[in-house]
Design a protein around this motif. Structure first.
Motif, PDB file in Angstrom:
ATOM      1  N   PRO A 289       0.816  -1.226   0.000  1.00  0.00           N
ATOM      2  CA  PRO A 289       0.000   0.000   0.000  1.00  0.00           C
ATOM      3  C   PRO A 289       0.839   1.261   0.000  1.00  0.00           C
ATOM      4  O   PRO A 289       0.421   2.285  -0.535  1.00  0.00           O
TER       5      PRO A 289
ATOM      6  N   GLN B 194      -4.829   3.248   8.316  1.00  0.00           N
ATOM      7  CA  GLN B 194      -4.613   4.691   8.195  1.00  0.00           C
ATOM      8  C   GLN B 194      -5.287   5.237   6.940  1.00  0.00           C
ATOM      9  O   GLN B 194      -5.939   6.289   6.979  1.00  0.00           O
ATOM     10  N   ARG B 195      -5.120   4.542   5.835  1.00  0.00           N
ATOM     11  CA  ARG B 195      -5.715   5.003   4.583  1.00  0.00           C
ATOM     12  C   ARG B 195      -7.243   4.986   4.650  1.00  0.00           C
ATOM     13  O   ARG B 195      -7.917   5.863   4.094  1.00  0.00           O
TER      14      ARG B 195
ATOM     15  N   LEU C 281       2.106   6.292   4.235  1.00  0.00           N
ATOM     16  CA  LEU C 281       1.609   7.654   4.005  1.00  0.00           C
ATOM     17  C   LEU C 281       2.743   8.635   4.265  1.00  0.00           C
ATOM     18  O   LEU C 281       3.483   8.484   5.244  1.00  0.00           O
TER      19      LEU C 281
END
Length: 503
Positions: free
Chosen positions: A22, A60-61, A25
């Motif tokens: 992923p 988190q996403r 971030l």
């Protein structure tokens, strides 16, 4: 046939480091390259680190997406910490069976020893990690701000000396500000064509959902091909480079990509390269090269620059908009990747040597502009086994007006290139040597990638486009100066989180 998600693997999201699939971030990133001084002190320190898992990143996403859906744009705290090691670093940690294991030749040798293969500059002159600053590993730290990263260091990494390690090199990256967020320093949207990944999380969530799962089951977003996760993480099925029974299936599941040694299960190789960019010199060269185009296919500086890259600065692909930018096709739009180069076999819209075409040739067929359908499908099946999960970020300050006016670079800036693969040789090195640096790829006379090509000479041959006439005989032969210099790098391995605990 619609997409059969149940046939896709369940990914061990709590065992895989977060940057691999992923992506952590980040607005800021710090790479701390280190030497292991005392394995006895370093190992318990390593096991105690709160390394960020893939599951944490997905959570988190999901939180970010939920907040955005409610109109909340404020950033959330989402610090990231991952780690990867060189061959020497793993050896110091006691990992056995590495030397001579299949698929580890390039990893064991290190990037500097592969200079000839990669056409890289002399490693004796590298500014970053390499023979002059050998590293055993790298901590990948990310955050919304540098303050968030420094807080992670203070809480978990300090003091280095007491934990058996020493920093040998730092590389700091930062996402460029709006409206050039996600663009590299030459100004072009970067990372637009990331592959999608097949698979689900343990709770059944689809890693890369399909926009149109019925009519385009092999894609996530439009034009984003879904690849089997073994291309990027050991222990899962990879792509099959051969065609399916129907003769046109280039998304066929291949064999499980087994780790070279058991320790490497749920991990991946990390390739790092520091690429310095001379921005004002590039801009001046684009203007000069544009003046060398003539007749009906005379190009403006904006068009010539787009032809070198293969996309307009907005991210709109030349294949779909060959003579002017089209913001409806820009980065983030539904169709920014919805194209194939088969719509431009002669390279009159997008040059054969344009950066995005060299690095990801899609359905181009080597040395043929009139391929059969089977040859096209076979070429794309082969291409999909060479993909990389890129994690690059810009470094250095924004271009100053003084540099722009003088036409000379005075401050260091460029791209910290990172990517994750399960074969250094067949993915990263193959793309760099056989595609990017090869003047006959995809077609004889194409030239070298003008952005990341690493030549032995001062200029790069580049066969341009003819978008107005669409006459292949009108394409200009240009000599493009070299404005991106590789300044150091190495091959690392990012282990699975349980493998680290088992050391």
């Amino acid at each position: 046939m619609p997409r059969d998600v149940h046939a896709e693997p369940v990914l061990a999201t709590s065992r895989i480091q977060g940057d691999l699939l992923p992506g952590l971030l980040k607005k800021n990133e710090l790479l701390l390259f280190f030497r292991i001084d005392d394995p006895g002190d370093f190992l318990p320190f390593l096991k105690g680190l709160p390394l960020t898992s893939m599951q944490t990143v997905l959570d988190q996403r999901a939180e970010v997406a939920d907040r955005r859906s409610r109109g909340v744009t404020a950033l959330i705290p989402a610090p990231g910490l991952n780690v990867a090691f060189t061959f020497d670093g793993l050896t110091k940690l006691g990992v056995t069976g590495l030397s001579g294991a299949p698929g580890l030749t390039e990893f064991e040798a290190g990037m500097a020893a592969r200079q000839t293969v990669l056409s890289d500059p002399d490693p004796a002159h590298w500014r970053s990690v390499g023979p002059q600053r050998p590293a055993d590993g790298v901590f990948v730290l990310t955050g919304a701000s540098r303050a968030e990263i420094d807080d992670t260091i203070a809480l978990h990494l300090a003091p280095a000396g007491a934990n058996g390690w020493t920093v040998v090199r730092e590389e700091a990256g930062v996402v460029r500000p709006d409206p050039v967020h996600g663009h590299e320093h030459f100004g072009y949207a970067d990372g637009v064509s990331q592959p999608g990944v097949r698979g689900t999380t343990p709770d059944g969530a689809i890693l890369t959902p399909s926009v149109d799962a019925d009519d385009r089951p092999d894609q996530g977003a439009l034009g984003q091909d879904l690849l089997w996760p073994g291309e990027f993480v050991f222990g899962y099925p990879g792509q099959d480079p051969q065609l399916g029974d129907a003769g046109a299936d280039f998304a066929k599941q291949g064999a499980v990509v087994a780790p070279p040694v058991p320790f490497m299960d749920q991990g991946a190789f990390l390739v790092f390269r520091r690429l310095a960019q001379k921005v004002p010199e590039f801009d001046a060269s684009v203007r000069t090269l544009a003046r060398q185009t003539t007749g009906v296919d005379t190009a403006s500086a904006e068009l010539l620059g787009a032809q070198l890259v293969g996309r307009w600065k907005s991210g709109a692909p030349l294949v779909l908009s060959p003579v002017k930018d089209d913001l409806s096709l820009a980065e983030g739009s539904p169709r920014d990747n919805d194209f194939e180069f088969g719509d431009d076999r002669e390279g009159v819209r997008c040059p054969w040597a344009a950066h995005v075409r060299k690095a990801y040739p899609r359905d181009d067929v080597r040395h043929s502009t009139t391929p059969t359908e089977t040859e096209v499908a076979q070429a794309e099946a082969f291409t999909q086994t060479r993909r990389m999960m890129r994690r690059g970020i810009s470094f250095g300050p924004e271009l100053s007006h003084a540099e722009a006016l003088s036409g000379h670079t005075t401050q260091q800036r460029g791209l910290l290139f990172l990517c994750y693969v399960t074969s250094v040789a067949e993915q990263f090195e193959f793309v760099q040597q056989a595609w990017v640096d090869a003047p006959d790829f995809s077609q004889v006379g194409s030239g070298v990638d003008p952005i990341i090509g690493q030549p032995h000479t001062g200029t790069l041959p580049f066969l341009g486009a003819a978008p107005f006439s669409e006459d292949p005989t009108n394409k200009p032969q240009l000599a493009v100066p070299h404005f991106v210099t590789m300044e150091g790098g190495d091959y690392f391995f990012a282990p699975g989180l349980d493998a680290i605990q088992a050391l």
